[in-house]
Write a protein that holds these residues in place. Structure first.
Motif, short mmCIF file in Angstrom:
data_model
loop_
_atom_site.label_atom_id
_atom_site.label_comp_id
_atom_site.label_asym_id
_atom_site.label_seq_id
_atom_site.Cartn_x
_atom_site.Cartn_y
_atom_site.Cartn_z
N LEU A 188 7.45 -11.73 3.07
CA LEU A 188 6.31 -11.07 3.72
C LEU A 188 5.98 -9.76 3.00
O LEU A 188 4.82 -9.45 2.76
N TYR A 189 7.02 -9.01 2.67
CA TYR A 189 6.80 -7.73 1.97
C TYR A 189 6.09 -7.97 0.64
O TYR A 189 5.09 -7.33 0.32
N ASP A 190 6.62 -8.92 -0.15
CA ASP A 190 6.04 -9.19 -1.47
C ASP A 190 4.60 -9.69 -1.35
O ASP A 190 3.73 -9.31 -2.14
N THR A 191 4.35 -10.52 -0.35
CA THR A 191 3.00 -11.11 -0.22
C THR A 191 2.00 -10.06 0.26
O THR A 191 0.91 -9.92 -0.31
N LEU A 192 2.37 -9.31 1.30
CA LEU A 192 1.43 -8.32 1.82
C LEU A 192 1.12 -7.25 0.78
O LEU A 192 -0.05 -6.91 0.55
N THR A 193 2.16 -6.71 0.13
CA THR A 193 1.89 -5.67 -0.86
C THR A 193 1.15 -6.29 -2.06
O THR A 193 0.28 -5.64 -2.64
N GLY A 194 1.45 -7.54 -2.38
CA GLY A 194 0.73 -8.22 -3.46
C GLY A 194 -0.76 -8.29 -3.17
O GLY A 194 -1.60 -8.05 -4.05
N ILE A 195 -1.11 -8.61 -1.92
CA ILE A 195 -2.52 -8.68 -1.52
C ILE A 195 -3.14 -7.28 -1.51
O ILE A 195 -4.23 -7.05 -2.02
N GLN A 196 -2.41 -6.32 -0.95
CA GLN A 196 -2.96 -4.97 -0.81
C GLN A 196 -3.23 -4.31 -2.15
O GLN A 196 -4.21 -3.59 -2.32
N TYR A 197 -2.35 -4.57 -3.13
CA TYR A 197 -2.52 -3.95 -4.46
C TYR A 197 -3.25 -4.86 -5.44
O TYR A 197 -3.29 -4.57 -6.63
N VAL A 241 -13.41 7.86 1.14
CA VAL A 241 -12.54 7.41 0.04
C VAL A 241 -13.31 7.42 -1.28
O VAL A 241 -12.76 7.78 -2.32
N ALA A 242 -14.60 7.09 -1.23
CA ALA A 242 -15.40 7.09 -2.47
C ALA A 242 -15.48 8.52 -3.04
O ALA A 242 -15.31 8.73 -4.24
N VAL A 243 -15.72 9.51 -2.16
CA VAL A 243 -15.83 10.90 -2.63
C VAL A 243 -14.48 11.39 -3.18
O VAL A 243 -14.42 12.11 -4.17
N ASP A 244 -13.39 10.99 -2.51
CA ASP A 244 -12.05 11.44 -2.93
C ASP A 244 -11.28 10.37 -3.70
O ASP A 244 -10.05 10.35 -3.70
N LYS A 245 -12.03 9.53 -4.41
CA LYS A 245 -11.42 8.37 -5.09
C LYS A 245 -10.31 8.78 -6.07
O LYS A 245 -9.29 8.08 -6.18
N ASP A 246 -10.51 9.92 -6.73
CA ASP A 246 -9.51 10.36 -7.72
C ASP A 246 -8.19 10.73 -7.05
O ASP A 246 -7.18 10.94 -7.74
N TRP A 247 -8.19 10.85 -5.72
CA TRP A 247 -6.96 11.19 -5.01
C TRP A 247 -6.12 9.95 -4.66
O TRP A 247 -5.03 10.09 -4.09
N GLN A 300 -9.67 -14.81 3.00
CA GLN A 300 -11.06 -14.40 3.22
C GLN A 300 -11.15 -13.18 4.15
O GLN A 300 -10.60 -13.19 5.24
N GLY A 301 -11.81 -12.10 3.67
CA GLY A 301 -12.09 -10.95 4.55
C GLY A 301 -10.99 -9.92 4.64
O GLY A 301 -11.16 -8.92 5.33
N TRP A 302 -9.87 -10.11 3.94
CA TRP A 302 -8.78 -9.15 4.09
C TRP A 302 -8.96 -7.91 3.20
O TRP A 302 -8.32 -6.89 3.47
N ILE A 303 -9.74 -8.01 2.15
CA ILE A 303 -9.86 -6.89 1.21
C ILE A 303 -11.30 -6.40 1.14
O ILE A 303 -12.24 -7.20 1.03
N THR A 304 -11.49 -5.08 1.26
CA THR A 304 -12.81 -4.47 1.12
C THR A 304 -12.74 -3.48 -0.04
O THR A 304 -11.91 -2.56 -0.02
N GLU A 305 -13.57 -3.69 -1.03
CA GLU A 305 -13.52 -2.79 -2.18
C GLU A 305 -14.34 -1.52 -1.89
O GLU A 305 -15.35 -1.57 -1.20
N VAL A 306 -13.87 -0.38 -2.42
CA VAL A 306 -14.60 0.88 -2.28
C VAL A 306 -15.34 1.12 -3.60
O VAL A 306 -14.71 1.14 -4.64
N GLU A 307 -16.68 1.26 -3.50
CA GLU A 307 -17.36 1.41 -4.79
C GLU A 307 -17.36 2.85 -5.22
O GLU A 307 -17.09 3.76 -4.49
N ALA A 327 -4.03 -2.54 -10.28
CA ALA A 327 -3.64 -2.32 -11.68
C ALA A 327 -4.88 -2.10 -12.55
O ALA A 327 -4.84 -1.36 -13.54
N ALA A 328 -6.01 -2.71 -12.15
CA ALA A 328 -7.25 -2.57 -12.93
C ALA A 328 -7.97 -1.26 -12.59
O ALA A 328 -9.04 -0.98 -13.14
N GLY A 329 -7.41 -0.45 -11.67
CA GLY A 329 -8.01 0.85 -11.35
C GLY A 329 -8.98 0.81 -10.20
O GLY A 329 -9.53 1.84 -9.82
N ARG A 330 -9.23 -0.37 -9.62
CA ARG A 330 -10.13 -0.44 -8.46
C ARG A 330 -9.43 0.14 -7.23
O ARG A 330 -8.21 0.21 -7.17
N VAL A 331 -10.24 0.54 -6.23
CA VAL A 331 -9.68 1.06 -4.99
C VAL A 331 -10.10 0.14 -3.86
O VAL A 331 -11.28 -0.22 -3.75
#
Ligand code: PLP
Length: 354
Positions: free
Chosen positions: A331-340, A118-124, A347-354, A77-81
């Protein structure tokens, strides 16, 4: 660390407008890296998306020395990828390469390559609810040679496709046909790795299921056609009398990253999880005595897919009245909650793309 060259396109494509489908629109760029025996993996680069030109004798066309991965980039929601457990895709690609006699790509290099594209095509990376950028890394044997052998040359490629919500009209349980004629995998074969040949061999059965009015196939084991294995491109879970059961992945079942994450979440929530061979008769008997509570598939594309009906020979089990069950929904709500990025990640489940 790879030294990735970046060549940006001079002709960016217009971004899609309106509802996104799956896997037919691609971003402006792709990642490429080549392998030759003398240089090893070399020349990592992000270049404009374009056809790959190969010699017609390239080994991939004849003996299917090919494999792939599937993952997604999510916009918060904050626009991070961000990416979900990309190191696990890298580890799985490494074991797939090993099974197919393809030289390994270090996991860190794999993650770096995905992040670079993903960084190069971030706007996609789309922002609408439930959408994502589907990422498809794959490796092909490129040596021109008709003798059956492991190729001495390869290309590793990553392409990406903005994808719509898997459930644009809400989560709709799937009806599943239990396949007892064809098999997907046998002990000692390639069922536990992500190679294209597994899919080519599964198409006929999928068409049969569609003809009979079912959305997907549940595979049974290749020896006795008795134990449940997995569904199409998803692992499969059964909640029977309070215990959540799923097939072991040893040898014939693809070790899904969504599967692994669900098992970790369920255990953390205190549910008993049993990873052991489960005969299809036990599933059908549980339906008859009223203890078959929930059935769902897990995979990157669908996340969690509730199963509303299982058809095995002349019996049809309707699960939870054909509606999504509470554990499946959690499970659906939790996994998508973490992914988005709406929920804190282990710990270690999310890697941010700068
Ligand atoms: C990719 C795949 C899965 C799901 O794996 P995830 O890592 O969860 O996406 C399950 N079964 C098969 C056969 C697959 O190819």
């Amino acid at each position: 660390m790879l030294k990735i060259k970046i060549e940006k396109t001079a002709h960016p494509k217009p971004k899609p407008t309106g509802p996104l489908g799956f896997g037919s629109v691609f971003t402006d760029h792709m990642f490429l890296m080549d392998y030759t025996a003398d240089k090893g993996w070399h020349d990592p680069r992000v270049v404009p998306y374009a056809p790959i030109v190969l010699d017609p004798a390239a080994l991939v066309f004849h003996y299917a020395q090919e494999c792939f991965e599937g993952m997604k980039a999510y916009r918060t929601a904050a626009g991070r990828v961000q990416l979900f457990r990309p190191d696990k895709n890298g580890e799985r690609l490494r074991s797939t390469h090993e099974r197919l006699c393809i030289p390994p790509i270090p996991v860190d290099d794999f993650v770096q390559a995905v992040k670079a594209l993903v960084a190069v095509d971030k706007d996609w990376v789309p922002a609408e609810e439930g959408t994502s950028l589907y990422i498809r890394p794959f490796t092909i044997a490129t040596e021109a040679q008709l003798g059956v052998k492991a190729s001495s040359a390869y290309q590793f490629c990553i392409i990406a496709s903005p994808s719509g919500s898997y459930y644009p009209t809400g989560i709709d349980p799937v009806r599943i046909y239990v396949e007892d004629e064809y098999v997907r995998a046998a002990p000692g074969g390639t069922g536990a790795v992500k190679c294209g040949g597994n899919y080519a061999a599964s198409l006929l059965s999928g068409e049969k299921a569609h003809r009979l009015g079912y959305g997907q196939v549940l595979w049974l084991d290749g020896v006795e056609r008795r134990y449940v294995e997995e569904v199409g491109s998803m692992n499969c879970f059964f909640k029977i009398g309070g215990v959540i059961r799923t097939a072991p992945t040893a040898g014939t079942v693809l070790p899904g990253i969504t599967r692994m994450s669900c098992i970790e979440l369920l255990e953390g929530w205190g549910y008993p999880v049993s990873v052991a061979p489960l005969p299809i008769e036990d599933v059908m008997r549980a339906d008859e005595d009223g203890t078959l509570e929930e059935v769902f598939g897990t995979g990157t594309a669908a996340v969690i897919s509730p199963v509303g009906e299982l058809k095995y020979r002349d019996r049809a089990a309707v699960i939870n009245g054909g509606r999504i069950g509470p554990v499946t929904q959690r499970l659906y709500d939790t996994l998508t909650g973490i992914q988005y990025g709406r929920l804190p990640a282990p710990q270690g489940w999310i890697t941010e793309v700068e």
